[in-house]
Motif scaffolding. Structure first.
Motif, PDB file in Angstrom:
ATOM      1  N   GLU A 158       0.821  -1.211   0.000  1.00 29.82           N
ATOM      2  CA  GLU A 158       0.000   0.000   0.000  1.00 29.82           C
ATOM      3  C   GLU A 158       0.853   1.258   0.000  1.00 29.82           C
ATOM      4  O   GLU A 158       0.491   2.282  -0.591  1.00 29.82           O
ATOM      5  N   ALA A 159       2.034   1.202   0.640  1.00 34.19           N
ATOM      6  CA  ALA A 159       2.924   2.361   0.656  1.00 34.19           C
ATOM      7  C   ALA A 159       3.519   2.595  -0.733  1.00 34.19           C
ATOM      8  O   ALA A 159       3.625   3.742  -1.190  1.00 34.19           O
ATOM      9  N   GLU A 160       3.890   1.525  -1.414  1.00 33.87           N
ATOM     10  CA  GLU A 160       4.486   1.677  -2.739  1.00 33.87           C
ATOM     11  C   GLU A 160       3.482   2.219  -3.744  1.00 33.87           C
ATOM     12  O   GLU A 160       3.827   3.068  -4.570  1.00 33.87           O
ATOM     13  N   ILE A 161       2.230   1.755  -3.690  1.00 34.90           N
ATOM     14  CA  ILE A 161       1.243   2.247  -4.648  1.00 34.90           C
ATOM     15  C   ILE A 161       0.905   3.704  -4.378  1.00 34.90           C
ATOM     16  O   ILE A 161       0.701   4.491  -5.308  1.00 34.90           O
ATOM     17  N   VAL A 162       0.876   4.121  -3.106  1.00 34.28           N
ATOM     18  CA  VAL A 162       0.624   5.526  -2.786  1.00 34.28           C
ATOM     19  C   VAL A 162       1.764   6.399  -3.296  1.00 34.28           C
ATOM     20  O   VAL A 162       1.543   7.438  -3.938  1.00 34.28           O
ATOM     21  N   LEU A 163       3.007   5.995  -3.035  1.00 33.76           N
ATOM     22  CA  LEU A 163       4.147   6.761  -3.520  1.00 33.76           C
ATOM     23  C   LEU A 163       4.148   6.840  -5.046  1.00 33.76           C
ATOM     24  O   LEU A 163       4.452   7.882  -5.634  1.00 33.76           O
ATOM     25  N   TYR A 164       3.774   5.755  -5.683  1.00 30.85           N
ATOM     26  CA  TYR A 164       3.738   5.727  -7.151  1.00 30.85           C
ATOM     27  C   TYR A 164       2.682   6.685  -7.681  1.00 30.85           C
ATOM     28  O   TYR A 164       2.948   7.479  -8.590  1.00 30.85           O
ATOM     29  N   ARG A 165       1.473   6.634  -7.103  1.00 28.63           N
ATOM     30  CA  ARG A 165       0.386   7.487  -7.585  1.00 28.63           C
ATOM     31  C   ARG A 165       0.663   8.963  -7.319  1.00 28.63           C
ATOM     32  O   ARG A 165       0.367   9.826  -8.152  1.00 28.63           O
ATOM     33  N   GLN A 174       2.537  14.628 -13.741  1.00 26.60           N
ATOM     34  CA  GLN A 174       1.525  15.111 -14.676  1.00 26.60           C
ATOM     35  C   GLN A 174       1.282  16.606 -14.485  1.00 26.60           C
ATOM     36  O   GLN A 174       1.084  17.343 -15.459  1.00 26.60           O
ATOM     37  N   ASN A 175       1.289  17.062 -13.234  1.00 27.51           N
ATOM     38  CA  ASN A 175       1.136  18.496 -12.976  1.00 27.51           C
ATOM     39  C   ASN A 175       2.295  19.289 -13.570  1.00 27.51           C
ATOM     40  O   ASN A 175       2.109  20.383 -14.108  1.00 27.51           O
ATOM     41  N   ILE A 176       3.502  18.726 -13.457  1.00 24.14           N
ATOM     42  CA  ILE A 176       4.674  19.393 -14.023  1.00 24.14           C
ATOM     43  C   ILE A 176       4.548  19.484 -15.540  1.00 24.14           C
ATOM     44  O   ILE A 176       4.864  20.514 -16.154  1.00 24.14           O
ATOM     45  N   GLY A 212      -6.122  17.612  -7.667  1.00 17.58           N
ATOM     46  CA  GLY A 212      -4.934  16.767  -7.695  1.00 17.58           C
ATOM     47  C   GLY A 212      -4.144  16.843  -6.405  1.00 17.58           C
ATOM     48  O   GLY A 212      -3.714  15.820  -5.868  1.00 17.58           O
ATOM     49  N   LEU A 213      -3.936  18.071  -5.880  1.00 17.02           N
ATOM     50  CA  LEU A 213      -3.193  18.228  -4.627  1.00 17.02           C
ATOM     51  C   LEU A 213      -3.953  17.601  -3.461  1.00 17.02           C
ATOM     52  O   LEU A 213      -3.357  16.963  -2.592  1.00 17.02           O
ATOM     53  N   MET A 238      -3.492  13.841  -3.599  1.00 16.83           N
ATOM     54  CA  MET A 238      -2.168  13.430  -3.124  1.00 16.83           C
ATOM     55  C   MET A 238      -2.084  13.515  -1.603  1.00 16.83           C
ATOM     56  O   MET A 238      -1.574  12.610  -0.939  1.00 16.83           O
ATOM     57  N   ARG A 239      -2.593  14.610  -1.051  1.00 17.44           N
ATOM     58  CA  ARG A 239      -2.547  14.808   0.394  1.00 17.44           C
ATOM     59  C   ARG A 239      -3.322  13.709   1.125  1.00 17.44           C
ATOM     60  O   ARG A 239      -2.866  13.167   2.138  1.00 17.44           O
ATOM     61  N   GLU A 240      -4.500  13.355   0.605  1.00 15.22           N
ATOM     62  CA  GLU A 240      -5.332  12.350   1.268  1.00 15.22           C
ATOM     63  C   GLU A 240      -4.721  10.954   1.152  1.00 15.22           C
ATOM     64  O   GLU A 240      -4.805  10.149   2.079  1.00 15.22           O
ATOM     65  N   ARG A 241      -4.105  10.656   0.011  1.00 11.39           N
ATOM     66  CA  ARG A 241      -3.454   9.348  -0.151  1.00 11.39           C
ATOM     67  C   ARG A 241      -2.350   9.171   0.892  1.00 11.39           C
ATOM     68  O   ARG A 241      -2.241   8.120   1.534  1.00 11.39           O
ATOM     69  N   VAL A 242      -1.516  10.199   1.062  1.00 12.40           N
ATOM     70  CA  VAL A 242      -0.419  10.113   2.024  1.00 12.40           C
ATOM     71  C   VAL A 242      -0.968  10.048   3.451  1.00 12.40           C
ATOM     72  O   VAL A 242      -0.451   9.319   4.293  1.00 12.40           O
ATOM     73  N   ALA A 243      -2.042  10.791   3.724  1.00 18.09           N
ATOM     74  CA  ALA A 243      -2.633  10.792   5.067  1.00 18.09           C
ATOM     75  C   ALA A 243      -3.142   9.417   5.448  1.00 18.09           C
ATOM     76  O   ALA A 243      -3.080   9.017   6.623  1.00 18.09           O
ATOM     77  N   LEU A 244      -3.636   8.652   4.470  1.00 15.22           N
ATOM     78  CA  LEU A 244      -4.133   7.309   4.761  1.00 15.22           C
ATOM     79  C   LEU A 244      -3.014   6.376   5.219  1.00 15.22           C
ATOM     80  O   LEU A 244      -3.271   5.361   5.861  1.00 15.22           O
TER      81      LEU A 244
END
Length: 323
Positions: A228-235, A242-244, A290-291, A294-300
């Motif tokens: 779960e940590a690897e998929i969050v970091l990947y996403r 993509q934002n860049i 998008g931000l 990302m914030r919610e994925r890391v918070a989980l």
């Protein structure tokens, strides 16, 4: 507080029903639009008198679809904010009273995270539905249209049948390639070999389609992280890149990791034009989707997410997770 909470739940239920009805109406419109597009393209190829009428019907329908899409997004955002407010009130009430109803977890933050997971799944389903409509569904519609045209050619102009079938075969192969790419994006197979391998694979393809130069510097990377940590970091990294691509074309990017004890720190930095996050929030009234995602994925994961940027100084995204 209990009366107000009950009223908010009732309002959320009504808004949820409204959102479901609008979403269903939108899906029906999309199906109808697909059918009209097939009919219109077929009529254009045969140069029939119905072309004008079909074009007008399609244009009118797509105008209505744009309005439905806007209403769907508005109700989804309103429902999300209302559900967040309800969860915050429930958390406050639970913390103050120290009691929970039967079957509830004792930790109010667990309730909040569970709510975020449910909402995240719904958002992801909506995103997938749109991608399937724009990708595989269009491929199948075009193949169906082509087969119908081929049947007519068999009777009216057999000499054109073979070259047309060759074109149809090429289109079907391209569609299959898009579908396979869509499936790979859902769960990158390279993740089975670890985040560094998956990231290198994604960056290689990313640089082939953009003018962004990416350098990867993963120092002292752990042997393996939980899936779960690897998929969050990947996403999160994928979203940042993509934002860049959208806002900092021709930028140079450095993706770096540092391991400090049991703390893994990953940064994605670009030397693009940068922006003022406070100005973005002030103008739109909220952080970008998008931000927020990302914030919610890391918070989980129980981690920290931060973004630092200013005009003319690039942007840096920082993720901190405990391993």
């Amino acid at each position: 507080m209990a009366h107000a909470l009950q009223a908010l739940r009732g309002e959320a239920a009504q808004l949820r029903e409204q959102h479901t009805a609008i979403t269903q109406q939108g899906r029906k419109m999309y199906r109808t639009a697909d059918e009209l597009a097939v009919q219109r393209t077929f009529a254009e190829q045969l140069n029939t008198p119905a072309v004008g009428r079909l074009r007008q019907q399609e244009a009118e329908l797509r105008s209505k679809m744009a309005a439905i899409d806007a209403e769907t997004s508005a109700t989804a955002e309103a429902l999300k904010r209302l559900e967040q407010l309800i969860r915050q009130i429930e958390m406050s009430s639970t913390s103050l009273s120290g009691t929970t109803s039967i079957g509830q977890q004792n930790d109010p933050w667990a309730l909040a995270l569970r709510g975020q997971i449910v909402q995240g799944r719904e958002d992801e389903r909506l995103r997938l539905a749109r991608e399937v409509h724009d990708g595989p569904a269009q491929v199948l519609a075009n193949v169906l249209m082509g087969l119908e045209h081929a049947m007519n050619l068999q009777q009216s102009n057999p000499a054109q049948l073979e070259p047309f079938l060759n074109e149809l075969r090429s289109a079907a192969r391209q569609g299959l390639h898009e579908v396979r790419g869509f499936i790979a994006d859902l769960r990158p197979g390279a993740l089975d070999q670890g985040f560094p391998t998956a990231l290198a694979d994604y960056v290689q393809k990313y640089q082939q389609t953009t003018k962004v130069k990416v350098t990867i510097d993963l120092l002292h990377w752990p042997t393996r992280l939980p899936a779960e940590a690897e998929i969050v970091l990947y996403r999160v990294t994928q979203e940042a890149l993509q934002n860049i691509h959208k806002h900092a074309r021709n930028a140079n990017v450095l993706i770096r990791s540092v391991l400090q004890g049991n703390l893994l720190i990953v940064t994605i930095r670009d030397d693009g034009p940068g922006f003022d996050p406070r100005e973005v929030v002030r103008r739109s009234g909220k952080e970008s989707w998008g931000l927020t995602s990302m914030r919610e994925r890391v918070a989980l994961l129980g981690g920290d997410f931060a973004i630092a940027s200013r005009p003319g100084a690039g942007t840096e995204v920082t993720i901190r997770i405990s391993i």
